[in-house]
Each structure stands twice: as C-alpha cells, then as structure tokens.
Motif scaffolding. Structure first.
Motif, PDB file in Angstrom:
ATOM      1  N   ALA A 196       0.828  -1.209   0.000  1.00 51.38           N
ATOM      2  CA  ALA A 196       0.000   0.000   0.000  1.00 51.38           C
ATOM      3  C   ALA A 196       0.859   1.254   0.000  1.00 51.38           C
ATOM      4  N   LYS A 197       1.915   1.272   0.785  1.00 53.43           N
ATOM      5  CA  LYS A 197       2.802   2.443   0.840  1.00 53.43           C
ATOM      6  C   LYS A 197       3.431   2.724  -0.530  1.00 53.43           C
ATOM      7  N   VAL A 198       3.833   1.648  -1.209  1.00 54.59           N
ATOM      8  CA  VAL A 198       4.466   1.826  -2.523  1.00 54.59           C
ATOM      9  C   VAL A 198       3.444   2.294  -3.556  1.00 54.59           C
ATOM     10  N   VAL A 199       2.243   1.738  -3.530  1.00 55.86           N
ATOM     11  CA  VAL A 199       1.191   2.187  -4.453  1.00 55.86           C
ATOM     12  C   VAL A 199       0.871   3.660  -4.209  1.00 55.86           C
ATOM     13  N   ASN A 200       0.749   4.040  -2.957  1.00 50.94           N
ATOM     14  CA  ASN A 200       0.434   5.433  -2.641  1.00 50.94           C
ATOM     15  C   ASN A 200       1.560   6.367  -3.086  1.00 50.94           C
ATOM     16  N   PHE A 243      -8.106 -12.552   3.268  1.00 52.55           N
ATOM     17  CA  PHE A 243      -7.212 -11.628   3.966  1.00 52.55           C
ATOM     18  C   PHE A 243      -6.517 -10.699   2.963  1.00 52.55           C
ATOM     19  N   LEU A 244      -5.962 -11.304   1.908  1.00 52.11           N
ATOM     20  CA  LEU A 244      -5.199 -10.542   0.916  1.00 52.11           C
ATOM     21  C   LEU A 244      -6.090  -9.616   0.101  1.00 52.11           C
ATOM     22  N   LEU A 245      -7.228 -10.117  -0.351  1.00 46.90           N
ATOM     23  CA  LEU A 245      -8.105  -9.298  -1.187  1.00 46.90           C
ATOM     24  C   LEU A 245      -8.793  -8.207  -0.380  1.00 46.90           C
ATOM     25  N   ASP A 246      -9.122  -8.481   0.894  1.00 50.41           N
ATOM     26  CA  ASP A 246      -9.643  -7.424   1.761  1.00 50.41           C
ATOM     27  C   ASP A 246      -8.624  -6.295   1.883  1.00 50.41           C
ATOM     28  N   ALA A 247      -7.363  -6.669   2.163  1.00 48.07           N
ATOM     29  CA  ALA A 247      -6.316  -5.660   2.338  1.00 48.07           C
ATOM     30  C   ALA A 247      -6.086  -4.876   1.051  1.00 48.07           C
ATOM     31  N   THR A 248      -6.183  -5.562  -0.084  1.00 53.76           N
ATOM     32  CA  THR A 248      -5.922  -4.915  -1.372  1.00 53.76           C
ATOM     33  C   THR A 248      -7.064  -4.005  -1.794  1.00 53.76           C
ATOM     34  N   TYR A 249      -8.314  -4.468  -1.660  1.00 51.98           N
ATOM     35  CA  TYR A 249      -9.443  -3.758  -2.260  1.00 51.98           C
ATOM     36  C   TYR A 249     -10.472  -3.186  -1.288  1.00 51.98           C
ATOM     37  N   LYS A 250     -10.444  -3.603  -0.036  1.00 56.37           N
ATOM     38  CA  LYS A 250     -11.366  -3.027   0.942  1.00 56.37           C
ATOM     39  C   LYS A 250     -10.675  -2.009   1.851  1.00 56.37           C
ATOM     40  N   GLY A 251      -9.348  -2.144   1.981  1.00 59.89           N
ATOM     41  CA  GLY A 251      -8.629  -1.230   2.851  1.00 59.89           C
ATOM     42  C   GLY A 251      -8.758  -1.565   4.316  1.00 59.89           C
ATOM     43  N   ARG A 252      -9.537  -2.574   4.627  1.00 51.61           N
ATOM     44  CA  ARG A 252      -9.741  -3.062   6.000  1.00 51.61           C
ATOM     45  C   ARG A 252     -10.003  -4.554   5.910  1.00 51.61           C
ATOM     46  N   TYR A 253      -9.802  -5.241   7.011  1.00 52.57           N
ATOM     47  CA  TYR A 253     -10.154  -6.659   7.074  1.00 52.57           C
ATOM     48  C   TYR A 253     -11.612  -6.764   7.510  1.00 52.57           C
ATOM     49  N   GLU A 281      -3.400   3.442   5.735  1.00 52.51           N
ATOM     50  CA  GLU A 281      -2.565   3.313   4.531  1.00 52.51           C
ATOM     51  C   GLU A 281      -3.231   2.379   3.523  1.00 52.51           C
ATOM     52  N   LEU A 282      -3.772   1.264   4.015  1.00 51.57           N
ATOM     53  CA  LEU A 282      -4.487   0.329   3.139  1.00 51.57           C
ATOM     54  C   LEU A 282      -5.714   1.005   2.521  1.00 51.57           C
ATOM     55  N   GLU A 283      -6.412   1.762   3.335  1.00 54.33           N
ATOM     56  CA  GLU A 283      -7.621   2.450   2.868  1.00 54.33           C
ATOM     57  C   GLU A 283      -7.290   3.419   1.733  1.00 54.33           C
ATOM     58  N   LYS A 284      -6.182   4.130   1.871  1.00 54.09           N
ATOM     59  CA  LYS A 284      -5.781   5.114   0.864  1.00 54.09           C
ATOM     60  C   LYS A 284      -5.414   4.439  -0.465  1.00 54.09           C
TER      61      LYS A 284
END
Length: 466
Positions: A196-200, A243-253, A281-284
C-alpha cells in the motif's frame, strides 16, 4: 471454439533468482537463499537458466513464438547489495539493457520488485517481520520508479501468502520456521502495508505506468456438504485469499476475516496486531491498484481437522507423499476422480473460473486482472532435441478455456502469462520440475522449443481455442 480478446497479452513468466543465475556476478549482493541452499546441499540457483547472459536469446524466442509479454523481476540485491545505501550501477545497467532489448522486440514487460528474494542483510534482521524492512522496500521501489521510466507495468510483490507460509508455516523457505501462525499473519499484514505504501507513493508522485500486486489465489472448496467441512474451507480461504483481497481492495479486514483469524489464532496460541495507521494506509491505496495479478495452479478441497499441525511438502515428485493438516483450519485432501500433476497438484480449471467471478462480485473496485502465472510442472522427456509435452498442452488448454468463459461472463482479464517462459530453477524442487515452453539443457544452456511452444504460438496468432 472460444475466442480471446483482440489485444490480449500472451505472455511468459520468469523471476530473477529462478532464471538469472549469476548469483555472485555483477556486484550482486547475497540473499538468504544462497546460504540456505548451500546448507541443504541438494541444488543451487546457479546456473539456473543463465538469463543474466542469455536474455537476448530468450527474448528472440519470444518474438519467434508469438509471445508479446514477459514477466521478470528485479533482484533487489542486484541494485542495492545490502538492501539500502550504496547503489550497484552494474545491476542498474543490466536491467536497462534487458528492458531495451524487450522494447526493440515490442514485448511488454511486467516488472516485479520482490519475488522471494529480500537482500540477506535485511532478511537477517527479520525480513518483513521487521518494520524497518518496509521502509527499505519503499525506498528501493522509489529508486526503481525514478531510474526505470521505461517500465510500463510494475508489480510490488509476488505471492505474499506463499512467502509467509513457506517461511513460517511449512518451513521450506528460509528461515525454515514451522507452525508459527503469529509470524505468518504479521508477515502477511506487513507486506500488504508495504504494498500500500508503494502504491500510494507511485500515485502521489505521478510516476508513469501502471502498478499492481500479484497474489497466489487457490480456490478452496469443502470436501463435503457437512457444516464442519464447509467451515474448514471457509477458514482456509479466509487466511489465504480473503485476507489478501480485503487488504488490497477493501482497505480493511472484514468482520468475517477477523472472526476467522481469531479462531485460527486461538487454536494455535497466536496473536496479531493491526495498527490503525496501517489500516489508513491500506484504505488510501484500495482504489489505486491498476491491476491484480493472479497466480493460480490448483484448487484445494478441505475437510475438518482437529489434530496437531502436520505438513509434508512434496519436493521430489513422488506421488502421494504430500500432506497438509493445519490445526484450527483443516486438512487439504486429494479429491477422488480429479487429475493431478506429477507433484500431486489438482487439475481443476473450474477453480479459476469460480475465483474470477468471485472477485468481480466481491471486489467490484478491481480494475483489471492478469493471470500472471499458471502452468504445469512436468518431468519432460528429452529425445534428440524433441520434447513432446501433450499433458502440458492439455492443462493450459483447460485453464485457458475456463479463462475465456470468465471473460465472456464479464470479468476484465487482459492477459495470461504461462509459468514459465523457459525451464527455470525451482525453489524447493531444483531442476527436475520443468514448466517452460522452452527446454533448457542446464549443462549446455541450450534452448529447445517444446511441442507446447508451437501450440502456444498458434494460440497467440489465432486467439482461438480449438
């Protein structure tokens, strides 16, 4: 007869440590694998496919056989031998030369920043269990974005789940720790925060190109309709996919994901902590991923299991030797009536179709999908330069057919990368497990197109599955 889209990418995949060889050449710094493999004494990642020296030949083969896309990874320690600090200019120039050669041949290059090969200096300090590694990774990514503007497609990580579980659950990757679910969950979360940090950073700095992540996603099904088996499949899925897809596309678990984690942790005396700053950070980042790469080789059928952890990895290809039983999750079984590869991996293309439709439904903010790895590990027979590998063709055909069906059902899949472009070194199997379109004689480093290479060429030209 099924058609694939007009601008579809027919690619081949590789990874630096598995293909380049030259582990001590050109100023490259060490990775944990070097020492780990030396201590095992079974095989080393030299010469691998000698892609470090032979990439022009491999890219020429791509042009000859209709392959218009290639996945590579940058070896972090070839750029920063110690993970940070001094830059190795020889490594930088190597990747510039490689990218220039690919552009000359009109081959789209998808570049992965981390493919199982953290520099040893950082690995020895805890790898991604150490939060300082996140900062080092972000700095390395920023350097690459600035240094290689010719790259159109960036991938942060390859297969976060296998990294975490192979390092801290199965123990087949360095540091060889088994059954530590606290470390597994911390590794998964910290790597998703690093992503997430790198994408942002990428989006806020206005860098050219697209960016995404590659997840290994293997569909989970209950072994029966019993409530116990259905729950076991849910738990396995929650840790490995949701877990992975929540973190990637929901920004929260999600609530369901956290409830599953709590149950798994209780059974394994494990704990987790997700700081609020990480979730922000995930949310952003959740709507900033340009694409999702999916590595998919098989599906799993899961039944309830209440015993102790008992995992045995089939690293030799001896049929029936693998087992996977995890306390608090379940047992993966061999479903009767389904084909399996030489390494007991279930051949079940319906799993890919179901996975793609699920992502479209549950994570509608995805933008595009590439199948970044799919293929069949096979014990190829070499007869006077001729390699007939019809089982591999049949495998690819079945999965491409399921992929075409998913596209027809509205999933935006833009390309397929066969693992692997040429035969490569395999992390836990060495050199006897072959995936490539091109057979590599690892003693002479000569390349030989397999029957599957000619079939794939025809598919790329016609975009038609017969």
């Amino acid at each position: 007869m099924k058609k694939l889209p007009e601008h579809f990418i027919f690619g081949g995949a590789s990874a630096a440590y598995q293909a380049e060889g030259a582990t001590k050449e050109g100023g490259k710094g060490p990775v944990a694998w070097d020492e780990f493999l030396e201590k095992q004494g079974r095989f080393l990642a030299d010469p691998a496919s000698d892609f470090y020296h032979k990439y022009p030949e491999d890219l020429e083969l791509c042009s000859m056989f209709g392959i218009n896309g290639i996945r590579i990874s940058i070896a972090w320690s070839r750029i920063f031998p110690q993970g940070r600090g001094e830059v190795n200019r020889k490594g930088v120039e190597y990747y510039h030369d490689l990218l220039k050669e690919a552009k000359k041949r009109n081959i789209k290059v998808f570049v992965t920043l981390h493919h199982f090969d953290t520099p040893k200096a950082l690995f020895d300090q805890g790898d991604f269990l150490n939060r300082d590694t996140i900062d080092a990774f972000v700095a390395y990514a920023q350097f690459c974005f600035e240094e290689f503007p010719e790259v159109e497609y960036w991938t942060t990580f390859n297969e976060i789940y296998p990294i975490a579980t192979n390092q801290y659950l199965l123990g087949i990757f360095p540091p060889g720790i088994k059954y530590d679910l606290t470390k597994v969950i911390a590794c998964l979360h910290n790597m998703m925060v690093a992503h997430a940090k790198v994408v942002n950073l990428f989006k806020e700095s206005g860098f050219h190109g697209e960016i995404g992540v590659v997840h290994s996603l293997e569909t989970k099904y209950p072994a029966s309709n019993s409530p116990e088996d259905m729950h076991a499949a849910f738990l396995d899925d929650a840790l490995s996919i949701r877990f992975l897809l929540d973190a990637t596309y929901k920004g929260r678990y999600s609530k369901e994901t956290l409830e599953a984690l709590d149950e798994i942790c209780q059974a394994n005396d494990a704990v987790y902590d997700f700081p609020e700053a990480d979730l922000l950070e995930l949310e952003k980042a959740k709507d900033r991923n340009d694409y999702l790469g999916i590595n998919h080789y098989q599906s799993h059928f899961v039944k309830a299991y209440n015993g102790e952890n008992a995992i045995h990895h089939n690293g030799t290809g001896d049929k029936g030797t693998g087992s996977y039983k995890v306390k608090g999750i379940g047992e993966r079984i061999y479903k009767e009536g389904l084909e399996r590869t030489d390494w007991d991996w279930i051949i079940y293309p319906e799993g890919l179709y179901d996975l793609l439709l699920r992502i479209k439904k549950d994570y509608p903010n995805y933008k595009a999908i590439y199948i970044t790895e799919n293929g069949m590990g096979y014990k190829d027979e070499f007869k006077d330069g001729i390699i007939m590998d019809k089982p591999r063709i049949d495998y690819i055909k079945k999965y491409m057919s399921a992929l075409a069906d998913a596209i027809e059902a509205g999933v935006n899949v833009k390309g397929y990368f066969l693992w692997s472009l040429m035969d490569v070194f395999s992390w836990s199997n060495g050199y006897n497990k072959r995936y490539g379109l091109f057979f590599v004689d690892f003693e002479t480093q000569k390349r030989y197109p397999k029957e599957s290479a000619y079939w794939y060429k025809q598919l790329a030209e016609t975009k038609t599955l017969l």
